[in-house]
Design an enzyme around this catalytic site. Sequence first.
Site, PDB file in Angstrom:
ATOM      1  N   SER A 155       0.875  -1.181   0.000  1.00  0.00           N
ATOM      2  CA  SER A 155       0.000   0.000   0.000  1.00  0.00           C
ATOM      3  C   SER A 155       0.901   1.217   0.000  1.00  0.00           C
ATOM      4  CB  SER A 155      -0.844  -0.011   1.280  1.00  0.00           C
ATOM      5  OG  SER A 155      -1.376   1.284   1.532  1.00  0.00           O
ATOM      6  N   TYR A 168      -2.698  -1.066  10.409  1.00  0.00           N
ATOM      7  CA  TYR A 168      -2.607  -1.253   8.954  1.00  0.00           C
ATOM      8  C   TYR A 168      -1.262  -0.733   8.420  1.00  0.00           C
ATOM      9  CZ  TYR A 168      -4.053  -1.201   4.036  1.00  0.00           C
ATOM     10  OH  TYR A 168      -4.140  -1.413   2.684  1.00  0.00           O
ATOM     11  N   LYS A 172       1.846  -2.845   6.581  1.00  0.00           N
ATOM     12  CA  LYS A 172       2.357  -2.600   5.227  1.00  0.00           C
ATOM     13  C   LYS A 172       3.829  -2.194   5.261  1.00  0.00           C
ATOM     14  CE  LYS A 172      -1.459  -3.683   3.141  1.00  0.00           C
ATOM     15  NZ  LYS A 172      -1.569  -4.906   2.337  1.00  0.00           N
TER      16      LYS A 172
END
Length: 270
Positions: A155, A168, A172
């Site tokens: 991402s 999150y 990543k």
Amino acid sequence: MSEPAIRPLLAGRRALVTGASSGIGFAVARTLAEAGAAVAVNYHSSREPAEKLVEEIRAAGGKAVAIGADVSEEAEAVRLVNETVAEFGGLDLLVSNSGIQKDAKLGEMTLKDWQAVIAVNLTGQFLCCREAVRAFRAGPDRPGHARASIVCMSSVHEIIPWAGHVNYAASKGGIHMMMQTLAQELAPERIRVNAVAPGAIRTPINKEAWGTDEALEKLLRLIPYGRIGEPADVARAVTWLLSDEAEYVTGTTLFVDGGMSLYPGFVDNG
Ligand code: BGC
């Protein structure tokens, strides 16, 4: 005769796409099939769209199978790869894509939600990479070409900090270093490992960010290219990275983000 949308870059290759019942994974699985690969369409809880995609691929003359598995569970990741190998007689390509968000500010983030996101987004990718590499090693050598190839779904948040999403963003960031480490470790076996880092793509995971005109207008301020990304934008990049067209590319993150990672706030002199 009109040109096919994508040349059969992956003819004869056997692929597994995790998290392929919706969003980016769904588009990737469909595009890999269009490019000639046999595709295992992994899903977690949404069986129906995965089965439908498999039907569509088969109806178009391709090979596909839908396999349910939770990639964050070791035994399930093992079974997922084993079933793919049993179905296609081997495995050459992995798109390690499954990912979830459970957003909260630090003070409100539960340990459960921290662990759930790390378990799917990071540990799940580790498990699938490990099992896929074991399967790759059992497969044939391809003199002059990469023997196998992995794309890890990252991402823009592997480099852009993201307040309110620490689980999150950390997952990543972890994918970035996992991908590069595996690329370094596996290059002598001619197994290529790369990542694709999407920006804002129109999928269910971020509907809040594009679902209303107001939200979309705000989102577009972060995207110099002036439009939201579509799953197909990401799918084409993944297809290329997996293919022999990307021979000699390993350890790279390909950003597919319309410039989101280019510090758009500086466009007017900062
Ligand atoms: C997230 C989306 C977000 C995008 C850009 C992605 O990785 O899953 O929710 O819109 O990054 O911020």
